[in-house]
Write an enzyme that holds these catalytic residues in place. Structure first.
Site, PDB file in Angstrom:
ATOM      1  N   ASP A 152      -3.435   1.264   0.686  1.00  0.00           N
ATOM      2  CA  ASP A 152      -3.529   2.653   0.193  1.00  0.00           C
ATOM      3  C   ASP A 152      -3.831   2.507  -1.126  1.00  0.00           C
ATOM      4  O   ASP A 152      -3.230   2.199  -1.987  1.00  0.00           O
ATOM      5  CB  ASP A 152      -1.984   3.318   0.502  1.00  0.00           C
ATOM      6  CG  ASP A 152      -2.013   4.702   0.191  1.00  0.00           C
ATOM      7  OD1 ASP A 152      -3.303   5.488   0.168  1.00  0.00           O
ATOM      8  OD2 ASP A 152      -1.060   5.392   0.152  1.00  0.00           O
ATOM      9  N   CYS A 155      -0.874   3.265  -3.440  1.00  0.00           N
ATOM     10  CA  CYS A 155       0.496   2.493  -3.534  1.00  0.00           C
ATOM     11  C   CYS A 155       0.232   1.594  -4.748  1.00  0.00           C
ATOM     12  O   CYS A 155      -0.695   0.768  -4.990  1.00  0.00           O
ATOM     13  CB  CYS A 155       0.147   1.788  -2.168  1.00  0.00           C
ATOM     14  SG  CYS A 155       1.183   0.354  -1.955  1.00  0.00           S
ATOM     15  N   CYS A 158      -0.086  -2.104  -3.875  1.00  0.00           N
ATOM     16  CA  CYS A 158      -1.569  -2.085  -3.307  1.00  0.00           C
ATOM     17  C   CYS A 158      -2.412  -2.449  -4.497  1.00  0.00           C
ATOM     18  O   CYS A 158      -3.275  -3.276  -4.806  1.00  0.00           O
ATOM     19  CB  CYS A 158      -1.992  -1.138  -2.588  1.00  0.00           C
ATOM     20  SG  CYS A 158      -0.958  -0.823  -0.826  1.00  0.00           S
ATOM     21  N   ARG A 182      -0.643   6.045   3.579  1.00  0.00           N
ATOM     22  CA  ARG A 182       0.914   6.435   3.881  1.00  0.00           C
ATOM     23  C   ARG A 182       1.277   7.622   4.131  1.00  0.00           C
ATOM     24  O   ARG A 182       2.148   7.759   4.829  1.00  0.00           O
ATOM     25  CB  ARG A 182       1.711   5.714   2.812  1.00  0.00           C
ATOM     26  CG  ARG A 182       1.535   4.095   2.493  1.00  0.00           C
ATOM     27  CD  ARG A 182       2.305   3.553   1.384  1.00  0.00           C
ATOM     28  NE  ARG A 182       1.662   4.086   0.091  1.00  0.00           N
ATOM     29  CZ  ARG A 182       2.233   4.910  -0.978  1.00  0.00           C
ATOM     30  NH1 ARG A 182       3.813   5.141  -0.434  1.00  0.00           N
ATOM     31  NH2 ARG A 182       1.786   5.196  -1.907  1.00  0.00           N
TER      32      ARG A 182
END
Length: 269
Positions: A152, A155, A158, A182
């Site tokens: 994502d 994120c 991430c 998400r």
């Protein structure tokens, strides 16, 4: 959040149902059944008759059953539901057990249910078209392993993992991204992922977005919603979620060297 020691990731929006993935019918049972048919093993034949009777009884059940097979636990049978959930049942299909089954092997506990989930994940991931992913890969001669990551843009972990991509490539590890917003479909995160997947240079757009830079809004025929649904099937509940080639799922972030160790690579070579 920390779902496991030393592993960091961001959970999906609370309240979403956590699904497991659809498991494959046990090849071990099929092999045993064929041998029984060839050799006339009475016990195995009786067991196959018991399985057939159970299937007939469950055919009228309201459960969305997609497969029935002999379980690893003697005397029990495994059911796979349409959403990938695994159940155990008695030979009469009256009692049902939900949860992971462990086996004691050489003084350690082996999660048999997770092994079957991994088989299913491996099959599902292998069936995907790499053209629908955003891939960062080392040159072929240096390629040693591949990870597939549900990611994502918004994120934090991430983004941290993406900073490790050059080092992962140097270690011979290819990173294949699947989109997992998400916040869900039709969220701002979803729109950003669509824009990245629709960009002329997907790698550059994803890298820019993960560094906090704005990228042009774009729309096209894209796989983002498909990836999102697949993530739910294979058990993704947060990002990043890393799928190894053997189907194992690692829910969270690890530095490049730790990931290489998880893959069994010799980082000193």
């Amino acid at each position: 959040m920390v779902p496991g020691k030393g592993i960091l990731y961001t959970r999906a929006k609370p309240g979403r149902e956590e699904n497991t993935m659809q498991a494959k019918v046990s090849q071990r049972w099929m092999f045993g059944f064929l041998i029984a048919m060839l050799l006339g093993n009475p016990a195995a034949l009786a067991e196959s008759e018991q399985l057939a009777a159970l299937k007939a009884r469950l055919a009228t059940s309201s459960l969305p059953i997609t497969s029935v097979a002999e379980a690893d636990v003697p005397g029990l049978f495994q059911l796979t539901l349409a959403d990938g959930t695994l159940l155990l049942t008695d030979p009469n299909g009256v009692y049902f057990i939900v949860g992971d089954v462990y086996q004691a092997v050489n003084n350690r506990m082996v999660n048999l249910t997770e092994q079957k989930r991994s088989e299913g994940r491996r099959a599902l991931i292998a069936g995907l078209d790499e053209q629908d992913m955003v891939v960062f890969s080392p040159p072929f001669p240096k390629l040693k392993a591949t990870i597939t990551v549900f990611t994502d843009i918004d994120c934090g972990y991430c983004r941290k993992l993406h900073q490790e991509v050059p080092e992962l490539n140097r270690l011979g590890i290819a990173v294949r991204y699947l989109a997992y917003p998400r916040a869900g479909i039709d969220s701002a995160s979803y729109d950003k992922l669509v824009s990245a997947w629709c960009a002329p240079d997907k790698q550059q757009a994803l890298t820019q977005a993960k560094s906090g830079q704005a990228i042009p809004d774009r729309s096209c025929d894209n796989p983002v919603s498909k990836h999102y649904g697949l993530g739910d099937i294979v058990g993704v509940t947060g990002t990043p979620s890393i799928i190894f080639e053997d189907g194992r799922l690692l829910p969270g972030y690890l530095p490049a060297e730790r990931l290489a160790e998880q893959l069994g690579l010799n980082i000193d070579s």
